[in-house]
Design an enzyme around this catalytic site. Structure first.
Site, PDB file in Angstrom:
ATOM      1  N   ARG A  73       0.840  -1.213   0.000  1.00  0.00           N
ATOM      2  CA  ARG A  73       0.000   0.000   0.000  1.00  0.00           C
ATOM      3  C   ARG A  73       0.871   1.257   0.000  1.00  0.00           C
ATOM      4  O   ARG A  73       0.478   2.305  -0.496  1.00  0.00           O
ATOM      5  CB  ARG A  73      -0.964  -0.004   1.197  1.00  0.00           C
ATOM      6  N   TYR A 126     -14.840  16.389 -15.713  1.00  0.00           N
ATOM      7  CA  TYR A 126     -15.229  14.984 -15.576  1.00  0.00           C
ATOM      8  C   TYR A 126     -16.266  14.860 -14.444  1.00  0.00           C
ATOM      9  O   TYR A 126     -16.115  15.506 -13.396  1.00  0.00           O
ATOM     10  CB  TYR A 126     -13.987  14.135 -15.274  1.00  0.00           C
ATOM     11  N   ASP A 198      -6.029  17.756 -15.244  1.00  0.00           N
ATOM     12  CA  ASP A 198      -6.367  16.379 -15.627  1.00  0.00           C
ATOM     13  C   ASP A 198      -5.952  16.199 -17.087  1.00  0.00           C
ATOM     14  O   ASP A 198      -6.520  16.832 -17.984  1.00  0.00           O
ATOM     15  CB  ASP A 198      -7.876  16.159 -15.438  1.00  0.00           C
ATOM     16  N   LYS A 223      -7.779   4.977 -19.115  1.00  0.00           N
ATOM     17  CA  LYS A 223      -8.102   5.401 -20.475  1.00  0.00           C
ATOM     18  C   LYS A 223      -6.935   5.090 -21.410  1.00  0.00           C
ATOM     19  O   LYS A 223      -6.615   3.940 -21.609  1.00  0.00           O
ATOM     20  CB  LYS A 223      -8.499   6.881 -20.461  1.00  0.00           C
TER      21      LYS A 223
HETATM   22  C1  LIG Z   1     -12.373   8.400 -16.576  1.00  0.00           C
HETATM   23  C2  LIG Z   1     -11.870   9.729 -16.161  1.00  0.00           C
HETATM   24  C3  LIG Z   1     -11.572  10.001 -14.819  1.00  0.00           C
HETATM   25  C4  LIG Z   1     -11.810   8.994 -13.717  1.00  0.00           C
HETATM   26  O1  LIG Z   1     -10.970   7.916 -13.838  1.00  0.00           O
HETATM   27  P1  LIG Z   1     -11.294   6.447 -13.226  1.00  0.00           P
HETATM   28  O2  LIG Z   1     -10.096   5.675 -13.605  1.00  0.00           O
HETATM   29  O3  LIG Z   1     -12.557   5.988 -13.865  1.00  0.00           O
HETATM   30  O4  LIG Z   1     -11.460   6.630 -11.754  1.00  0.00           O
HETATM   31  C5  LIG Z   1     -11.062  11.244 -14.508  1.00  0.00           C
HETATM   32  N1  LIG Z   1     -10.861  12.182 -15.452  1.00  0.00           N
HETATM   33  C6  LIG Z   1     -11.147  11.965 -16.750  1.00  0.00           C
HETATM   34  C7  LIG Z   1     -10.916  13.045 -17.746  1.00  0.00           C
HETATM   35  C8  LIG Z   1     -11.662  10.733 -17.156  1.00  0.00           C
HETATM   36  O5  LIG Z   1     -11.960  10.528 -18.439  1.00  0.00           O
END
Ligand SMILES: *Cc1c(COP(=O)(O)O)cnc(C)c1O
Length: 408
Positions: A73, A126, A198, A223
């Site tokens: 962890r 998001y 992000d 992603k």
């Molecule tokens: C999918 C996504 C998230 C969240 O990510 P998870 O892996 O589903 O927790 C955050 N920001 C963006 C732009 C995303 O497309």
């Protein structure tokens, strides 16, 4: 000299001493030291913890994120390999791999914000990020101001004495808005705000926000970085080591850090990211231009199109326009529903960034609860379809889209 016993199943079992019984020898299986060679791929250290010879070394290792590995962890060699790769690709000082993109975003926000702090955030965010900011506002007294992100003056006007953090996205979703990161981050920085970006949709191949003035870059590695729709993961990359240490400590407490197997899959994904990203971008360009010329389509949102409001910024900021596009159907909500039900090669699914093409119609799926005005605020029309363009042959994708459009 160690002796080697043979198990009942016939597989050799290394025994730490010749006198141990099978119950003990079965437990004490050890890995060989690689004799004069090394594995080509990063080994998967699927272990929850690490054994020590020296009791004093444990205390030293517990002092921070950079000591010996103690407990997964807190850190793990496989996870560390992913963290080093991400820090390197993003041009950061250190990175922290998390169990999901939301794990990274929540850890960053919960670590750096206190009651009474003020956040300036891009309006088109998001959904999960929007939710945690709303929770922080409601339950923890964090103030949040939304800005369109279209003008640095808007950020300047939103600044307050208690402003602490500016939160932006490189390519927003599903609008594909591209804001002028360097200009907005410079306003935040001049007022002492922490700039968080992000970068999930752009990836470090298309944009490196730290070079644009960001302090922290967050990712959903679920992603493009993972890229194969087989792993949930996230990361935060830090320009500054002290801030990494601070957020890492909270993430360890929250239990938001990554599992080694997820990290291992993500590393494997990253190895082909450059090739995949090139094809995602090429395919998106191909589809965007064909969709724009189709009579059933009223608008196409993709930063590579000259008609996109952020095209000039995107051309300066990005080294490719990304694999996410959205388009508006003349037939509105019913046409959107019908389109996502009629595609055959593409799948109806909410994620994006994998090798396969995914489509969704926010107005009848993820955003069904929203009133028309709220949809409009999120940049979504009744007939907006979002596409996470995959890496299939673009002509096959267009053939699928064309038959779905023909049935509207
Ligand atoms: C999918 C996504 C998230 C969240 O990510 P998870 O892996 O589903 O927790 C955050 N920001 C963006 C732009 C995303 O497309």
């Amino acid at each position: 000299m160690t002796t080697t016993a043979t198990s009942a199943a016939g597989a050799p079992v290394a025994a730490p001493n010749g006198h141990a019984r099978p119950q003990t020898r079965a437990v004490h299986i050890t890995a060989p030291e690689p004799p004069g060679s090394r594995p080509l791929s990063v080994p998967l250290y699927q272990t929850s913890g690490f054994a020590f010879e020296d009791p004093d070394a444990i205390a030293d290792a517990m002092a921070g994120p950079d000591g010996a590995f103690v407990y997964t962890r807190r850190g793990n060699p496989t996870t560390r390999a992913l963290e080093s790769a991400l820090a390197d690709l993003e041009g950061g000082a250190a990175a922290m791999a998390t169990a999901s993109g939301m794990g990274a975003i929540s850890s960053v926000l919960l670590s750096l914000l206190r009651p009474g702090d003020h956040v300036i955030a891009q309006q088109c965010l998001y959904g999960g990020t929007f939710s945690i900011l709303s929770d922080l506002a409601e339950r923890y007294g964090v103030e949040v101001t939304a800005v369109t992100g279209d003008d640095p003056a808007e950020v300047r006007a939103a600044l307050r004495r208690n402003s602490r953090l500016l939160y932006l996205e490189t390519i927003a979703n599903p609008t594909t808005q591209v804001v002028d990161l360097p200009a907005l981050l410079a306003v935040g920085r001049s007022a002492g705000l922490i700039g968080v970006v992000d970068n999930s949709l752009a990836t470090p191949l298309l944009c490196r926000p730290i070079e644009c003035g960001a302090d922290i870059v967050v990712h959903s590695t679920t992603k493009y970085l993972g890229g194969h729709s087989d792993v949930i993961g996230g990361a935060a990359v830090f320009a500054d080591r002290a801030r990494h240490r601070e957020v890492w400590q909270r993430a360890v407490e929250l239990g938001a850090t990554a599992d080694p197997f997820a990290a291992w899959l993500t590393i494997r994904g990253i190895q082909t990211l450059p090739l995949r990203m090139r094809q995602h971008c090429e395919n998106a360009s191909f589809l965007a231009r064909r969709l724009a010329a189709h009579p059933a389509v009223t608008a196409v949102h993709w930063p590579g199109l000259e008609s996109h409001p952020g095209h000039r910024v995107a051309r300066r900021l990005l080294s490719g326009y990304g694999g996410v596009l959205a388009f508006d159907l003349a037939g509105g909500r019913e046409a959107g529903r019908r389109f996502i039900s009629s595609v055959e090669l593409a799948s109806l699914a909410l994620s994006l960034g994998g090798v396969e093409t995914l489509v969704t119609h926010p107005a009848s799926t993820s955003h069904r609860e929203l009133a028309p005005e709220q949809l409009a605020l999120a940049g979504i029309g009744a007939g907006t379809v979002r596409v996470g363009v995959g890496i299939e042959h673009p002509e096959d994708l267009w053939a699928d889209f064309r038959q779905a459009l023909a049935g509207l």
